[in-house]
Design a protein around this motif. Structure first.
Motif, PDB file in Angstrom:
ATOM      1  N   LEU A   1      19.089  51.565  24.458  1.00 52.70           N
ATOM      2  CA  LEU A   1      19.719  52.231  23.321  1.00 52.70           C
ATOM      3  C   LEU A   1      19.338  53.702  23.276  1.00 52.70           C
ATOM      4  CD1 LEU A   1      21.316  52.205  20.674  1.00 52.70           C
ATOM      5  CD2 LEU A   1      19.245  51.391  19.520  1.00 52.70           C
ATOM      6  N   ARG A   2      18.039  53.998  23.429  1.00 54.85           N
ATOM      7  CA  ARG A   2      17.605  55.396  23.406  1.00 54.85           C
ATOM      8  C   ARG A   2      18.208  56.180  24.556  1.00 54.85           C
ATOM      9  NH1 ARG A   2      12.448  53.212  21.659  1.00 54.85           N
ATOM     10  NH2 ARG A   2      11.785  53.084  23.827  1.00 54.85           N
ATOM     11  N   THR A   3      18.233  55.566  25.749  1.00 62.19           N
ATOM     12  CA  THR A   3      18.817  56.247  26.907  1.00 62.19           C
ATOM     13  C   THR A   3      20.292  56.546  26.677  1.00 62.19           C
ATOM     14  OG1 THR A   3      17.236  55.170  28.382  1.00 62.19           O
ATOM     15  CG2 THR A   3      19.234  56.074  29.385  1.00 62.19           C
ATOM     16  N   SER A   4      20.994  55.597  26.056  1.00 60.18           N
ATOM     17  CA  SER A   4      22.414  55.792  25.765  1.00 60.18           C
ATOM     18  C   SER A   4      22.622  56.940  24.781  1.00 60.18           C
ATOM     19  CB  SER A   4      23.008  54.500  25.196  1.00 60.18           C
ATOM     20  OG  SER A   4      24.350  54.682  24.819  1.00 60.18           O
ATOM     21  N   ILE A   5      21.767  57.003  23.758  1.00 66.86           N
ATOM     22  CA  ILE A   5      21.882  58.083  22.773  1.00 66.86           C
ATOM     23  C   ILE A   5      21.627  59.438  23.432  1.00 66.86           C
ATOM     24  CG2 ILE A   5      20.831  59.075  20.698  1.00 66.86           C
ATOM     25  CD1 ILE A   5      20.318  56.209  19.739  1.00 66.86           C
TER      26      ILE A   5
END
Length: 317
Positions: free
Chosen positions: A50-54
């Motif tokens: 999720l963080r990488t996607s953001i």
């Protein structure tokens, strides 16, 4: 383009749902301090995805168009560079986040972590009291956030060498989320500074079982393995992890110092020479004594080991 954006957003929402499902159990059990709970890799990996996607999506936006969370994550993304440009951009992004949401706890803990790196690198006029204020505010706004508590604990030991205070904060962080690889990694560093190599190894091994850290934080993980092996007097493994760290983040001066200690004990001054030259460019006052005086090593024998290694590597006294 609109359809692609909607698909990405739906994927992010699914990741958030998976992440929340995985974290509910940890929050329900946050008061239990058992050390050998089975890890939950799917939840931890979902959080990272999720963080990488953001970050991936936010890097395409102008700074002013980012949300507070996006600004903070992109600012931390620059930690892997350790350049003046990333330092200046991070300052701007943290200021934007604080202006947009002044009571957002996450931004204060992340800014505290960023400032710990600045303090260690000797960048700007960073005062450890300012870092303490940020870490304290983050845990005041969200007293059950494991990441904030772990960063607070790291700040206590790295900036103030307050081992008792750090121990309490890491215990609270582990209780709030026993499945966080970041908390385990940071606590391992605390154990290494304390001289407890066995406890540090247990935490790092558990961290890797739970999940690998995101790419921009892996140099921290490599550095943690390096310092652990130094404390354990396993200089070959310390050098191996130090080389990995130096290759991934060549401007991380404190990590390079650890590598030099290992190379000195291995009697490899020729290999150490290029790293010494690099450090002398990063820090004009670099010397073996300055390193030992700045490192939060609790045991005298570990400080002596650092000094002996640096001198054997060819650092000036």
């Amino acid at each position: 383009a609109v359809e692609e954006h909607e698909r990405d957003r739906e994927a992010d929402l699914r990741l958030e749902e998976e992440r929340d499902d995985g974290l509910r159990e940890g929050r329900a059990r946050k008061r239990q301090l058992g050390e050998e709970r089975p890890p939950r890799p799917p939840a931890a990996r979902t959080e990272e995805r999720l963080r990488t996607s953001i970050v991936r999506d936010s890097l395409l936006k102008p700074d002013a168009a980012m949300t507070a969370r996006e600004s903070v994550l992109v600012a931390l993304y620059g930690v892997q560079d350790m350049t003046l440009e990333s330092y200046e951009r991070a300052k701007r992004l943290f200021a934007l986040a604080e202006k947009a949401t002044p009571n957002f706890a996450f931004q204060y803990s992340c800014k505290a972590l960023w400032m710990i790196f600045c303090y260690g690198q000797g960048w700007g006029d960073v005062q450890r009291e300012d870092i303490h204020a940020l870490a304290k505010r983050a845990t005041y706004l969200d007293p059950e956030d494991a990441t904030s508590l772990a960063i607070y604990g790291h700040m206590e030991v790295f900036c103030f060498t307050r081992f008792v205070a750090a121990s309490d904060l890491f215990a609270r962080a582990s209780a709030c989320n026993p499945h966080s690889p970041f908390v385990r990694m940071m606590r391992a560093v605390y154990h290494a500074y304390s001289g407890d190599a066995a406890a540090a190894r247990r935490d790092l091994e558990m961290s890797s079982k739970i999940s690998d850290l995101e790419a921009q934080y892996r140099f921290m993980y490599s550095s943690a393995w390096c310092i652990l092996n130094l404390i354990d007097r396993n200089f070959e493994d310390a050098a191996r992890w130090g080389r990995i760290m130096a290759a991934s983040n060549p401007s991380f001066s404190n990590g390079i110092k650890q590598l030099l200690v290992s190379l000195g004990h291995l009697r490899r001054p020729e290999e150490a020479r290029c790293y010494i030259d690099q450090l002398e460019q990063l820090e004009l006052d670099f010397s073996a004594c300055a390193v030992v005086n700045s490192y939060p090593l609790k045991r005298p024998e570990d400080r002596a080991m650092f000094l002996d290694g640096l001198l054997a590597a060819g650092a000036r006294a």
